[in-house]
Design a protein around this motif. Structure first.
Motif, short mmCIF file in Angstrom:
data_model
loop_
_atom_site.label_atom_id
_atom_site.label_comp_id
_atom_site.label_asym_id
_atom_site.label_seq_id
_atom_site.Cartn_x
_atom_site.Cartn_y
_atom_site.Cartn_z
N VAL A 1 0.93 -1.24 -0.14
CA VAL A 1 0.04 -0.03 -0.02
C VAL A 1 0.83 1.16 0.12
CG1 VAL A 1 -1.70 1.30 1.43
CG2 VAL A 1 -1.64 -1.28 1.32
N SER B 1 -5.09 7.73 -2.15
CA SER B 1 -5.48 6.29 -2.46
C SER B 1 -6.91 6.17 -1.92
CB SER B 1 -4.68 5.28 -1.48
OG SER B 1 -3.64 5.57 -1.88
N ASP C 1 -7.71 1.11 0.42
CA ASP C 1 -6.18 1.02 0.41
C ASP C 1 -5.62 1.68 1.92
OD1 ASP C 1 -6.17 -0.04 -1.86
OD2 ASP C 1 -5.23 1.32 -3.03
N GLY D 1 -3.77 0.24 4.69
CA GLY D 1 -2.40 0.73 4.86
C GLY D 1 -2.24 1.04 6.44
#
Ligand SMILES: Cc1ncc(COP(=O)(O)O)c(C=O)c1O
Length: 501
Positions: free
Chosen positions: A132, A468, A472, A476
């Motif tokens: 990520v 993002s 994500d 992340g």
């Protein structure tokens, strides 16, 4: 010619292993250990080093760590490599950049070991398959970019191809548009003051080339956009940090710094500063403009992030608007709102130096690509529509990331920015470079403060990009929180910030 000495992985690992027990990211310790071994004569000049994979295996570290260490030494001039001949030891010469020369490249190396070495869509061979990436402050192209690109007709292109195509200053219609926008925003500008550039990045180079000589000092905010640091160092200049606070650059310190360091340039990002997201208040802009005029200190103000507006805020005019007689250059870009792949930006110079900017641009590349400029113009004509679209996309992502951090990493602090693409987070303890390296191994890349700082400062800060999709961001932050749990416990129980994993 004599055969070069070839180091084996295990032998080199024996030489270096003991040195890999210090502070900081492992790739950096490895690079330092290699350089010191060369200094001591243990690795003679010309020695061919083992392939990255072999050394990684012998040292029991990831290949990415060795790749990053070799890359750092190549940047600094200690190693050279050629396809088929391997990587060998040399000594830096005057043309080499020096130890901190490629901040933007290093930025990627320091956050997880070289994922960015691959082309689009190709994962690096030993990076986690699904990294990520929260490290790159950029957006994917707006759908309107595709739409406008697809709508260009032969009639649109014909006037361009009817000309030979060398237009160093840039398309007149684009320069008219940019000049009108500056004027509407409070900075009266003629098209003859605008030079179209290959991204704002080239604008930084064009101004640096005009003004800087080796050894000159440049004042820069710290933290700042690392590409600017790269450019200044390439020209042999020495960046000197100016601290920032929650409103932007500390102008109260500026006069004293000017007196003490005799700078040739001051680089500043007043609109949605990258990475902190601050908007510099009008009073501070006025102070900079006045100092620029009275001290004849050229200022380079970078408005590359200016159009990524997420909340309703009053953006004061550009710094140059506060004093028409001050030597202030102003940069803009299409990268952050529309798409960086167009590579279209511009620099507005004071009327009396515009010709010099144009001369430098002409020498640099005879002009930026015209088709990209046409696309940029069509997009700028739809700017407000794209801004609304971006805001609808990015604002929920920013808020989502902020909420995730509040829930899963409540000890981290940050201020919600009204624009831009990143959250600038402060860790309660530890060392951001170490943590970023560890996070990379958990499959999430973030940028540590020192990669964005002049003096490797901001050691507890991290830049997290929220561009993002939310899925994500979820993953992340899950990985960041996982990495932080182990890291935080380890860093609480040791005096110096040394990574134990
Ligand atoms: C402040 C700033 N200036 C310039 C750039 C480079 O912009 P461009 O893609 O237009 O060269 C960036 C990109 O991150 C940036 O953040």
């Amino acid at each position: 010619m004599d055969e070069p000495i070839r180091e084996s992985g295990p032998h080199l690992a024996d030489l270096l292993r003991d040195a890999l027990t210090g502070d900081g990211p492992l790739y950096r310790q490895l690079a330092d250990a290699l350089r010191q071994a060369v200094d001591r004569g243990e690795i003679p000049l010309g020695t061919v080093l083992p392939p990255e994979r072999a050394l990684a295996r012998a040292l029991a570290v990831s290949r990415a760590t060795v790749v990053a260490a070799y890359d750092r030494l190549k940047t600094d001039g200690w190693l050279e490599s050629r396809q088929g001949s391997g990587t060998w030891v040399r000594t830096p010469d005057e043309g080499d950049a020096g130890s901190d020369a490629v901040a933007t490249g290093r930025l990627f190396l320091s956050v997880g070991g070289g994922e960015q070495r691959s082309g689009p869509g190709e994962p690096a061979d030993d990076a986690p398959a699904d990294v990520v990436d929260l490290s790159v402050a950029a957006v994917t192209g707006s759908p309107i970019v595709n739409e406008v690109l697809a709508s260009l007709t032969p009639e649109d292109i014909a006037p361009l191809t009817a000309h030979h195509g060398y237009v160093p200053q840039g398309l007149r219609a684009l320069r008219d548009h940019v000049a009108q926008r500056f004027t509407d925003d409070g900075l009266p500008t003629g098209a003859e003051q605008v030079v179209v550039t290959t991204g704002a990045h080239q604008g930084i180079s064009l101004v640096a080339r005009q003004l800087l000589r080796p050894g000159d000092t440049v004042l820069v905010e710290s933290p700042t956009f690392p590409g600017a640091l790269d450019v200044f160092r390439r020209f042999g200049a020495r960046p000197v940090p100016v601290p920032v606070d929650e409103h932007g650059v500390r102008v109260d310190l500026l006069e004293d710094l000017i007196v003490r360091s005799d700078p040739r340039l001051f680089y500043v990002s007043p609109h949605f500063h990258n990475p902190t997201g601050t908007v510099l208040p009008a009073e501070r802009r006025a102070v900079i403009a006045e100092l620029s005029r009275t001290r004849r200190l050229p200022v380079l103000e970078d408005l590359a992030m200016a159009d990524v507006v997420l909340d309703d805020v009053d953006l004061p005019p550009a710094i140059a608007a506060y004093d028409p007689d001050a030597p202030i250059h102003t940069l803009g870009s299409t990268a952050k709102l529309f798409w960086a792949g167009m590579r279209v930006g511009w620099v507005r110079s004071p009327a009396d130096t515009a010709a010099r900017t144009l001369a430098v641009k002409t020498v640099a590349d005879l002009g930026s690509p015209l088709v990209s400029q046409l696309l940029a113009l069509r997009l700028l004509e739809r700017r407000e529509e794209v801004q609304a679209e971006r805001r609808a996309e990015l604002r929920p992502r920013r808020d989502h990331l902020a909420a995730l951090l509040a829930e899963h990493l409540p000890e981290w602090s940050f201020t919600l920015p009204a624009g831009g693409l990143s959250l600038w987070c402060t860790l309660p303890r530890g060392n951001a470079e170490e943590f970023a390296e560890l996070a990379g191994r958990h499959g999430v890349t973030v940028v540590p403060g020192p990669a964005l700082s002049v003096d490797e400062g901001n050691r507890r800060a991290l830049r997290l990009v929220f561009a993002s999709p939310t899925a994500d961001l979820d993953e992340g932050v899950r990985r960041l929180a996982q990495a932080w749990t182990g890291y935080s416990a380890a860093s609480e129980h040791r005096p110096a910030s040394r990574l134990l994993v």
